[in-house]
Design a protein around this motif. Structure first.
Motif, PDB file in Angstrom:
ATOM      1  N   THR A  52      99.024 -20.831  53.992  1.00  0.00           N
ATOM      2  CA  THR A  52      98.500 -20.376  55.206  1.00  0.00           C
ATOM      3  C   THR A  52      99.187 -18.892  55.568  1.00  0.00           C
ATOM      4  OG1 THR A  52     100.117 -21.657  56.354  1.00  0.00           O
ATOM      5  CG2 THR A  52      97.757 -22.693  56.189  1.00  0.00           C
ATOM      6  N   SER A  69      97.568 -31.128  44.559  1.00  0.00           N
ATOM      7  CA  SER A  69      97.872 -31.499  45.903  1.00  0.00           C
ATOM      8  C   SER A  69      98.979 -30.524  46.368  1.00  0.00           C
ATOM      9  CB  SER A  69      98.129 -32.893  46.184  1.00  0.00           C
ATOM     10  OG  SER A  69      99.229 -33.330  45.569  1.00  0.00           O
ATOM     11  N   ARG A 111     102.783 -25.442  52.248  1.00  0.00           N
ATOM     12  CA  ARG A 111     101.808 -25.315  53.342  1.00  0.00           C
ATOM     13  C   ARG A 111     101.904 -23.795  54.032  1.00  0.00           C
ATOM     14  NH1 ARG A 111     103.246 -30.516  54.053  1.00  0.00           N
ATOM     15  NH2 ARG A 111     101.738 -32.060  53.588  1.00  0.00           N
ATOM     16  N   LYS A 120      91.713 -32.382  56.132  1.00  0.00           N
ATOM     17  CA  LYS A 120      92.892 -32.256  56.276  1.00  0.00           C
ATOM     18  C   LYS A 120      94.016 -31.879  55.286  1.00  0.00           C
ATOM     19  CE  LYS A 120      93.246 -35.155  60.717  1.00  0.00           C
ATOM     20  NZ  LYS A 120      93.626 -36.250  61.215  1.00  0.00           N
ATOM     21  N   SER A 121      93.536 -32.080  54.237  1.00  0.00           N
ATOM     22  CA  SER A 121      94.128 -31.921  52.728  1.00  0.00           C
ATOM     23  C   SER A 121      94.033 -30.486  51.988  1.00  0.00           C
ATOM     24  CB  SER A 121      93.578 -32.904  51.900  1.00  0.00           C
ATOM     25  OG  SER A 121      94.288 -34.178  52.471  1.00  0.00           O
ATOM     26  N   TRP A 122      94.997 -30.282  51.512  1.00  0.00           N
ATOM     27  CA  TRP A 122      94.785 -28.648  50.764  1.00  0.00           C
ATOM     28  C   TRP A 122      94.741 -29.264  49.143  1.00  0.00           C
ATOM     29  CZ3 TRP A 122      94.422 -23.852  52.088  1.00  0.00           C
ATOM     30  CH2 TRP A 122      94.600 -23.400  53.338  1.00  0.00           C
ATOM     31  N   ARG A 123      93.877 -28.375  48.387  1.00  0.00           N
ATOM     32  CA  ARG A 123      93.884 -28.690  46.810  1.00  0.00           C
ATOM     33  C   ARG A 123      94.016 -27.159  46.564  1.00  0.00           C
ATOM     34  NH1 ARG A 123      95.087 -32.807  47.789  1.00  0.00           N
ATOM     35  NH2 ARG A 123      93.661 -34.631  47.681  1.00  0.00           N
ATOM     36  N   LYS A 156      91.354 -25.803  51.838  1.00  0.00           N
ATOM     37  CA  LYS A 156      91.438 -27.224  52.550  1.00  0.00           C
ATOM     38  C   LYS A 156      90.311 -27.989  52.670  1.00  0.00           C
ATOM     39  CE  LYS A 156      93.910 -28.235  56.859  1.00  0.00           C
ATOM     40  NZ  LYS A 156      94.657 -27.819  57.951  1.00  0.00           N
TER      41      LYS A 156
END
Length: 89
Positions: free
Chosen positions: A41, A21, A37, A56-59, A53
């Motif tokens: 991006t 995460s 973040r 709403k979460s990034w891995r 993504k």
């Protein structure tokens, strides 16, 4: 034989699962989550940290992060070496 440079990301990442995460990456790299973040991006492709993504979460895949860290570590080391030698040699 593995070089010491290639071992350092492994020592940072070994306690994390395969998919990390934003919080995991921030803790491993000792940086703010907002910085992670921003790297995920980044508009410039070469500087963008690999990640996916989901909602709403990034891995972030641990192996891809390792490659990213090695590539960026080597770039900074190589680009700063001549300057140091010129100033001190």
């Amino acid at each position: 034989m593995t070089s010491p440079t290639a071992e350092w990301p492994d020592s940072l990442l070994r306690d994390y699962g395969q998919m990390m995460s934003v919080r995991d990456v921030a803790q491993a790299l000792n940086i703010e989550e907002s910085n992670v973040r921003a790297l995920l991006t980044a508009t410039h492709h070469a500087g963008r940290m690999p990640g996916v993504k989901l909602g709403k979460s990034w891995r972030i895949d641990r192996d891809q992060l390792r490659v990213y860290l090695l590539a960026h570590h080597n770039y900074r080391s190589l680009s700063s070496t001549p300057t140091r030698e010129a100033n001190h040699g």
